[in-house]
Design a protein around this motif. Sequence first.
Motif, mmCIF file in Angstrom:
data_model
loop_
_atom_site.group_PDB
_atom_site.id
_atom_site.type_symbol
_atom_site.label_atom_id
_atom_site.label_comp_id
_atom_site.label_asym_id
_atom_site.label_seq_id
_atom_site.Cartn_x
_atom_site.Cartn_y
_atom_site.Cartn_z
ATOM 1 N N THR A 262 0.836 -1.204 0.000
ATOM 2 C CA THR A 262 0.000 0.000 0.000
ATOM 3 C C THR A 262 0.870 1.252 0.000
ATOM 4 O OG1 THR A 262 -1.744 -1.186 1.174
ATOM 5 C CG2 THR A 262 -1.829 1.213 1.251
ATOM 6 N N LYS A 263 1.955 1.234 0.762
ATOM 7 C CA LYS A 263 2.870 2.386 0.786
ATOM 8 C C LYS A 263 3.564 2.552 -0.572
ATOM 9 C CE LYS A 263 3.818 2.010 5.750
ATOM 10 N NZ LYS A 263 3.323 3.298 6.185
ATOM 11 N N MET A 264 3.904 1.435 -1.186
ATOM 12 C CA MET A 264 4.540 1.518 -2.504
ATOM 13 C C MET A 264 3.566 2.117 -3.532
ATOM 14 S SD MET A 264 6.338 -2.230 -2.228
ATOM 15 C CE MET A 264 7.010 -2.374 -3.868
ATOM 16 N N ILE A 265 2.303 1.699 -3.429
ATOM 17 C CA ILE A 265 1.292 2.247 -4.344
ATOM 18 C C ILE A 265 1.117 3.745 -4.098
ATOM 19 C CG2 ILE A 265 -1.175 2.179 -4.884
ATOM 20 C CD1 ILE A 265 -1.032 -0.880 -4.307
ATOM 21 N N ASP A 266 1.064 4.124 -2.829
ATOM 22 C CA ASP A 266 0.969 5.549 -2.498
ATOM 23 C C ASP A 266 2.172 6.320 -3.054
ATOM 24 O OD1 ASP A 266 -1.390 5.168 -1.192
ATOM 25 O OD2 ASP A 266 -0.528 5.160 0.817
ATOM 26 N N ALA A 267 3.343 5.697 -2.970
ATOM 27 C CA ALA A 267 4.580 6.376 -3.368
ATOM 28 C C ALA A 267 4.599 6.707 -4.858
ATOM 29 C CB ALA A 267 5.791 5.517 -3.012
ATOM 30 N N ILE A 268 3.830 5.967 -5.644
ATOM 31 C CA ILE A 268 3.808 6.267 -7.085
ATOM 32 C C ILE A 268 2.544 7.045 -7.437
ATOM 33 C CG2 ILE A 268 5.303 4.352 -7.710
ATOM 34 C CD1 ILE A 268 2.848 2.775 -8.564
ATOM 35 N N HIS A 269 1.986 7.697 -6.433
ATOM 36 C CA HIS A 269 0.865 8.619 -6.635
ATOM 37 C C HIS A 269 -0.404 7.917 -7.103
ATOM 38 C CE1 HIS A 269 4.002 11.506 -6.046
ATOM 39 N NE2 HIS A 269 4.605 11.156 -7.160
ATOM 40 N N LEU A 270 -0.576 6.705 -6.623
ATOM 41 C CA LEU A 270 -1.825 5.990 -6.841
ATOM 42 C C LEU A 270 -2.456 5.733 -5.484
ATOM 43 C CD1 LEU A 270 -0.676 3.341 -9.497
ATOM 44 C CD2 LEU A 270 -2.160 5.314 -9.899
ATOM 45 N N TRP B 56 12.432 0.509 -5.887
ATOM 46 C CA TRP B 56 12.071 1.906 -6.145
ATOM 47 C C TRP B 56 12.439 2.299 -7.568
ATOM 48 C CZ3 TRP B 56 8.814 5.315 -5.267
ATOM 49 C CH2 TRP B 56 9.046 6.688 -5.448
ATOM 50 N N ALA B 57 13.561 1.793 -8.049
ATOM 51 C CA ALA B 57 13.940 2.063 -9.445
ATOM 52 C C ALA B 57 12.884 1.496 -10.396
ATOM 53 C CB ALA B 57 15.314 1.459 -9.739
ATOM 54 N N ASP B 58 12.375 0.328 -10.075
ATOM 55 C CA ASP B 58 11.333 -0.275 -10.919
ATOM 56 C C ASP B 58 10.063 0.567 -10.880
ATOM 57 O OD1 ASP B 58 13.097 -2.344 -11.437
ATOM 58 O OD2 ASP B 58 12.274 -3.637 -9.871
ATOM 59 N N LEU B 59 9.705 1.013 -9.679
ATOM 60 C CA LEU B 59 8.485 1.815 -9.563
ATOM 61 C C LEU B 59 8.643 3.156 -10.279
ATOM 62 C CD1 LEU B 59 7.503 1.091 -5.844
ATOM 63 C CD2 LEU B 59 6.403 0.229 -7.917
ATOM 64 N N GLN B 60 9.839 3.721 -10.222
ATOM 65 C CA GLN B 60 10.074 4.968 -10.956
ATOM 66 C C GLN B 60 9.921 4.753 -12.462
ATOM 67 O OE1 GLN B 60 13.913 5.973 -9.097
ATOM 68 N NE2 GLN B 60 12.976 7.924 -8.551
ATOM 69 N N LYS C 247 7.290 6.781 -14.745
ATOM 70 C CA LYS C 247 7.686 7.527 -15.936
ATOM 71 C C LYS C 247 6.876 7.069 -17.143
ATOM 72 C CE LYS C 247 11.726 8.776 -18.641
ATOM 73 N NZ LYS C 247 13.126 8.491 -18.931
ATOM 74 N N ASP C 248 6.755 5.763 -17.310
ATOM 75 C CA ASP C 248 6.057 5.243 -18.480
ATOM 76 C C ASP C 248 4.569 5.568 -18.434
ATOM 77 O OD1 ASP C 248 6.711 3.258 -20.828
ATOM 78 O OD2 ASP C 248 4.734 2.668 -20.064
ATOM 79 N N ALA C 249 4.007 5.521 -17.232
ATOM 80 C CA ALA C 249 2.561 5.729 -17.082
ATOM 81 C C ALA C 249 2.204 7.192 -16.863
ATOM 82 C CB ALA C 249 2.037 4.883 -15.923
ATOM 83 N N GLY C 250 3.215 8.048 -16.763
ATOM 84 C CA GLY C 250 2.945 9.468 -16.556
ATOM 85 C C GLY C 250 2.358 9.768 -15.194
ATOM 86 N N PRO D 150 2.341 13.703 -8.933
ATOM 87 C CA PRO D 150 1.445 14.080 -7.832
ATOM 88 C C PRO D 150 0.080 14.542 -8.309
ATOM 89 C CG PRO D 150 3.632 14.932 -7.430
ATOM 90 C CD PRO D 150 3.659 14.331 -8.809
ATOM 91 N N SER D 151 0.020 15.188 -9.459
ATOM 92 C CA SER D 151 -1.281 15.684 -9.922
ATOM 93 C C SER D 151 -2.147 14.586 -10.513
ATOM 94 C CB SER D 151 -1.084 16.787 -10.957
ATOM 95 O OG SER D 151 -0.429 16.257 -12.094
ATOM 96 N N SER D 152 -1.509 13.452 -10.858
ATOM 97 C CA SER D 152 -2.286 12.375 -11.462
ATOM 98 C C SER D 152 -3.047 11.591 -10.407
ATOM 99 C CB SER D 152 -1.389 11.418 -12.239
ATOM 100 O OG SER D 152 -0.538 10.719 -11.379
#
Length: 330
Positions: free
Chosen positions: A208-216, A314-318, A322-325, A328-330
């Motif tokens: 859940t924290k990882m999902i939050d970290a990628i702004h989802l 974290w590199a994978d999530l980044q 990047k690919d999914a755009g 924070p605003s998304s």
Amino acid sequence: MTNDLNAPPSTDGPDPSDLSSKFDCAGDILGAGGELLAHLHRSGLRFLPHAGADAVSQWTQRLAAAAPSPDAETHADTAPSPSAAATDNPPTSPGPAPAATSTPAATSTPAHAEPPARRFSPVPATVVSSAPYPGAPLPVAEIATSLQTLATDVAACTRCKALANCRSQTVFGEGPPQPRFVFFGEAPGAEEDKSGRPFVGAAGQLLTKMIDAIHLKRDDVYLLNTVKCRPPGNRNPAPDEIANCREYFETQLQLLRPEYIVCLGAVSAQALLQSKLSIGRLRQTFHQYHDSKVLAIYHPAYLLRNPDAKRAAWADLQMLMKDAGLNPSS
Ligand code: SF4
């Protein structure tokens, strides 16, 4: 004295409180050691000679000094999976709740100031099928109804006798019927077996924290597992059990038709991509499964046991962001 590989993970070692935990050459080696242990565990080895923390530290330093160049990684195809025990069940002592929200920082150790070389070379993308998902996309209400019908079938399934006899209930998956992102795990753990929901234990909290970290938001993504029943003793699901359950997860994905599928750990990645490559080889590449881009990352349960691997995750999530755009605003 022996180390029981079934024993709860030690709480010694780096603080897992941050996804951006320091990741250096020694961390690479420790991560590879974890993969080797997982491989030995899958091979049936249950006990190893005891090594104290001091001895581990000494060997880590010696191995780090002698680490080969990335070009020397010629056996990566046979590198074992890091997620042999990476079910959703929580480690006994996961330590402080990790906060997967910050960018990995450079190590404070001058000798390790440079980013580590990749341990594994990326592999070409695996294309399971470049064809669109079979059939026409359904209206959202029909998707929800079809998922409910499938969940009812799963709840009555007894294809895997060993799993069906031990489970409290099946864990079908949850999330919106038209998700952009699906997170695809391995198998229910103890907490999931009790609740009937995926990723509710300590590993689920980290996810859940990882999902939050990628702004989802967790509620915006769909969570499911490769097998719907908890394997006894939290062992890996057997190949025949994955084969038995394939129809269910493939039908789920066909209904959901996500743009991205994030495979958590080797079991789900290998099952979906029909590959025998380790997670270390499969990660950092977008694979293809019908209309979905597939990214394989380390399982959060593995990250709880191996905080040094968080930087790689974290590199994978980044890469996904990047690919999914995602921003924070998304
Ligand atoms: S793991 Fe899947 S195929 Fe096996 S009994 Fe459970 S629902 Fe059925």
